[in-house]
Write an enzyme that holds these catalytic residues in place. Sequence first.
Site, short mmCIF file in Angstrom:
data_model
loop_
_atom_site.label_atom_id
_atom_site.label_comp_id
_atom_site.label_asym_id
_atom_site.label_seq_id
_atom_site.Cartn_x
_atom_site.Cartn_y
_atom_site.Cartn_z
N SER A 6 27.13 11.07 7.76
CA SER A 6 27.22 9.84 8.54
C SER A 6 26.94 8.65 7.64
O SER A 6 25.85 8.52 7.09
CB SER A 6 26.20 9.87 9.68
OG SER A 6 26.00 8.55 10.14
N HIS A 31 31.74 10.92 8.93
CA HIS A 31 31.31 10.54 10.29
C HIS A 31 31.01 9.05 10.34
O HIS A 31 30.22 8.53 9.56
CB HIS A 31 30.07 11.36 10.65
CG HIS A 31 29.59 11.17 12.05
ND1 HIS A 31 30.13 11.87 13.13
CD2 HIS A 31 28.62 10.38 12.57
CE1 HIS A 31 29.50 11.51 14.24
NE2 HIS A 31 28.58 10.61 13.93
N ASP A 33 29.80 5.91 12.77
CA ASP A 33 29.09 5.57 14.00
C ASP A 33 29.41 4.14 14.41
O ASP A 33 29.00 3.18 13.76
CB ASP A 33 27.58 5.72 13.79
CG ASP A 33 27.18 7.18 13.65
OD1 ASP A 33 27.48 7.96 14.57
OD2 ASP A 33 26.60 7.54 12.61
N MET A 35 28.73 1.35 17.09
CA MET A 35 27.75 0.99 18.12
C MET A 35 27.98 -0.46 18.53
O MET A 35 28.20 -1.32 17.66
CB MET A 35 26.34 1.15 17.58
CG MET A 35 26.05 2.53 17.01
SD MET A 35 24.33 2.66 16.50
CE MET A 35 24.36 4.27 15.67
N HIS A 64 32.67 8.33 15.99
CA HIS A 64 31.74 8.54 17.11
C HIS A 64 31.51 7.18 17.77
O HIS A 64 30.84 6.32 17.22
CB HIS A 64 30.44 9.14 16.53
CG HIS A 64 29.34 9.31 17.53
ND1 HIS A 64 28.05 9.59 17.16
CD2 HIS A 64 29.33 9.24 18.89
CE1 HIS A 64 27.29 9.69 18.23
NE2 HIS A 64 28.03 9.47 19.29
N MET A 66 29.78 4.84 20.31
CA MET A 66 28.61 4.65 21.18
C MET A 66 28.75 3.25 21.76
O MET A 66 28.15 2.28 21.28
CB MET A 66 27.32 4.79 20.36
CG MET A 66 27.00 6.23 20.02
SD MET A 66 25.93 6.37 18.56
CE MET A 66 27.18 6.29 17.28
N MET A 135 24.35 15.55 20.98
CA MET A 135 23.37 14.69 20.30
C MET A 135 22.03 15.43 20.23
O MET A 135 21.54 15.93 21.24
CB MET A 135 23.18 13.37 21.05
CG MET A 135 24.37 12.42 21.00
SD MET A 135 25.02 12.06 19.36
CE MET A 135 23.59 11.34 18.54
N GLY A 140 21.69 5.82 18.42
CA GLY A 140 21.41 4.42 18.10
C GLY A 140 20.95 4.19 16.67
O GLY A 140 21.22 3.15 16.10
N GLY A 142 19.80 6.09 12.65
CA GLY A 142 19.64 7.23 11.75
C GLY A 142 18.16 7.51 11.54
O GLY A 142 17.29 6.73 11.94
N GLY A 143 17.88 8.65 10.94
CA GLY A 143 16.52 8.97 10.51
C GLY A 143 15.55 9.36 11.61
O GLY A 143 14.35 9.31 11.42
N ASP A 173 24.66 16.26 16.06
CA ASP A 173 24.44 14.98 15.37
C ASP A 173 23.03 14.48 15.64
O ASP A 173 22.66 14.24 16.79
CB ASP A 173 25.48 13.97 15.89
CG ASP A 173 25.41 12.61 15.23
OD1 ASP A 173 24.63 12.44 14.27
OD2 ASP A 173 26.14 11.72 15.69
N GLY A 174 22.25 14.32 14.55
CA GLY A 174 20.94 13.69 14.65
C GLY A 174 19.81 14.56 14.12
O GLY A 174 19.58 15.66 14.63
N GLY A 175 19.16 14.08 13.07
CA GLY A 175 18.00 14.80 12.55
C GLY A 175 18.30 16.12 11.88
O GLY A 175 17.40 16.95 11.70
N GLY A 195 23.09 12.12 8.24
CA GLY A 195 23.03 10.79 7.65
C GLY A 195 21.94 10.70 6.61
O GLY A 195 22.19 10.78 5.40
N SER A 196 20.69 10.56 7.06
CA SER A 196 19.58 10.35 6.12
C SER A 196 19.37 11.55 5.19
O SER A 196 18.98 11.36 4.04
CB SER A 196 18.29 10.03 6.89
OG SER A 196 18.09 10.96 7.92
#
Length: 213
Positions: A6, A31, A33, A35, A64, A66, A135, A140, A142-143, A173-175, A195-196
């Site tokens: 991401s 990816h 994002d 928003m 993606h 949002m 999700m 909203g 990253g990280g 997606d996420g973490g 992402g992170s």
Amino acid sequence: MYVAPSILSADFGSLAKEVRDVCDAGADLIHVDVMDGHFVPNLTIGPLVVEAVAKASTKSLDIHLMVENVPFFVDLFLPLKPKFISFHIEEEKHPLRLIDHIRKNGVSPAIVLNPHTPISSLEYIINEVDMVLLMSVNPGFGGQKFIQSVLPKAIQLRELIEARNAKCMIEVDGGVNGLNVSDLDAAGVDIVVAGSFVFGSNDYAQAIKALKI
Ligand code: DX5
Ligand code: ZN
């Protein structure tokens, strides 16, 4: 496992280079994002910047959304011919109509579920989409910390896909990181967004390799 870095966690001052670097490091998809500051409390990028990302990328884009007013944003991004456009089931009143519109424009439609949204919301949609994105954080930023309840949810989704004989991939997606990716693999997930974990590392190839199990 396919890996979609991401770019939300990339250095936006060197965005084209960052995109080229993760492509060279083994990314399968990029990816993106989007928003709008309404559906989520953050504001990112529009089609102008995403077009520059597409030009820099040797891999297909995974967009993606949002956003509120989903059809408006879908039409902004369809001309860029990404692999996937995914939108949140929580926001769209006529998801089947929009899925059909995306497919007719040569792009693979995908649906996103927030952490609180049940798999049962996909009952009449699962055979119409090419991917479901679960999700594993509240969207909203990253990280954020990985929400564990996505694991039984992915298993439940895999069961629904098999029961309906649907041709649908599962993305999370996420973490996502090198520690939880094996649990995601065991739960039947096909694609992870990171992402992170990727952009925060000093060796993108090694980070991506750690996710490709
Ligand atoms: C969150 C975004 C994610 C985010 C993931 O709303 O949808 O794609 O960039 O970032 P990490 O991997 O750092 O959680
Ligand atoms: Zn995302």
